[in-house]
Design an enzyme around this catalytic site. Structure first.
Site, mmCIF file in Angstrom:
data_model
loop_
_atom_site.group_PDB
_atom_site.id
_atom_site.type_symbol
_atom_site.label_atom_id
_atom_site.label_comp_id
_atom_site.label_asym_id
_atom_site.label_seq_id
_atom_site.Cartn_x
_atom_site.Cartn_y
_atom_site.Cartn_z
ATOM 1 C CG HIS A 247 -1.925 -0.977 1.387
ATOM 2 N ND1 HIS A 247 -2.117 -1.720 2.524
ATOM 3 C CD2 HIS A 247 -2.880 -1.370 0.522
ATOM 4 C CE1 HIS A 247 -3.147 -2.534 2.356
ATOM 5 N NE2 HIS A 247 -3.625 -2.350 1.143
ATOM 6 C CE LYS B 155 -21.195 -4.073 12.534
ATOM 7 N NZ LYS B 155 -21.538 -3.182 11.391
ATOM 8 N NE ARG C 167 -2.953 -7.156 -4.554
ATOM 9 C CZ ARG C 167 -3.786 -7.401 -3.547
ATOM 10 N NH1 ARG C 167 -3.317 -7.528 -2.326
ATOM 11 N NH2 ARG C 167 -5.075 -7.526 -3.761
ATOM 12 C CB SER D 165 -4.370 -6.350 4.887
ATOM 13 O OG SER D 165 -3.925 -5.140 4.348
#
Ligand code: PNS
Length: 164
Positions: free
Chosen positions: A19, A43, A92, A129
């Site tokens: 990132h 959340k 990517r 991530s």
């Protein structure tokens, strides 16, 4: 003179070196870059939106034309409200292409907001991530995958989660 302001949107749970590479390259090409954390589904993640923002602010502190924000709802609404002319995303691999193309075309259809793609550094083509979270959770070394402050916060978060 019109300011050329773009956004780099994402979940950033947490921000990775991949990132950061895209953010830095976007900052070289445009007057202003706003890195925006999407809060719609945040959340369900590992880090809260505030924690993601804090990490992004820390790792982009040296980039004078980069700021960090959050958005809820449609990204194109955020762009319209803030005079953002384009969305910048990293690509990517071919596997990213279909999903990103669909979003880019829909965002243009919705609000005539352009999407600009930056080809990811091949060093980071495998990096996302969710993999970072998994590797860290099983005790693997993520020091080459995320900036040092993120590694520290990942360790602290995992310790916090382990304590229940
Ligand atoms: O890091 P991610 O998960 O690839 O980020 C995806 C994100 C947050 C950029 C994307 O899901 C998004 O823009 N969500 C906001 C809702 C929206 O505008 N949806 C319509 C897209 S065509």
């Amino acid at each position: 003179m019109r300011v050329h302001r773009v956004v780099c949107p994402g979940s950033f749970d947490p921000v990775t070196n991949g990132h950061l590479d895209i953010i830095r390259r976007a900052a070289r090409l445009h007057d202003e870059v706003i890195v925006v954390v999407g809060a719609n589904r945040a959340k369900h993640g590992m880090f809260s939106v505030d924690e993601r923002v804090a990490m992004l602010e820390e790792v982009t502190a040296d980039l004078a034309n980069v700021s960090v924000g959050t958005f809820r709802g449609l990204l194109v609404e955020y762009c319209r409200d803030r005079g953002v002319s384009a969305i910048v995303k990293g690509l990517r691999a071919v596997s990213d292409f279909e999903y990103e193309m669909e979003m880019a075309q829909m965002n243009y259809r919705l609000a005539e907001i352009e999407t600009l793609f930056i080809a990811a550094n091949p060093l980071y083509s495998f990096l996302r991530s969710s993999l970072v979270r998994e590797i860290a959770a099983y005790g693997g070394n993520v020091s080459s995958l995320v900036p040092p402050p993120v590694e520290t916060r990942l360790r602290a978060k995992l310790a916090e989660l382990a304590q229940g």
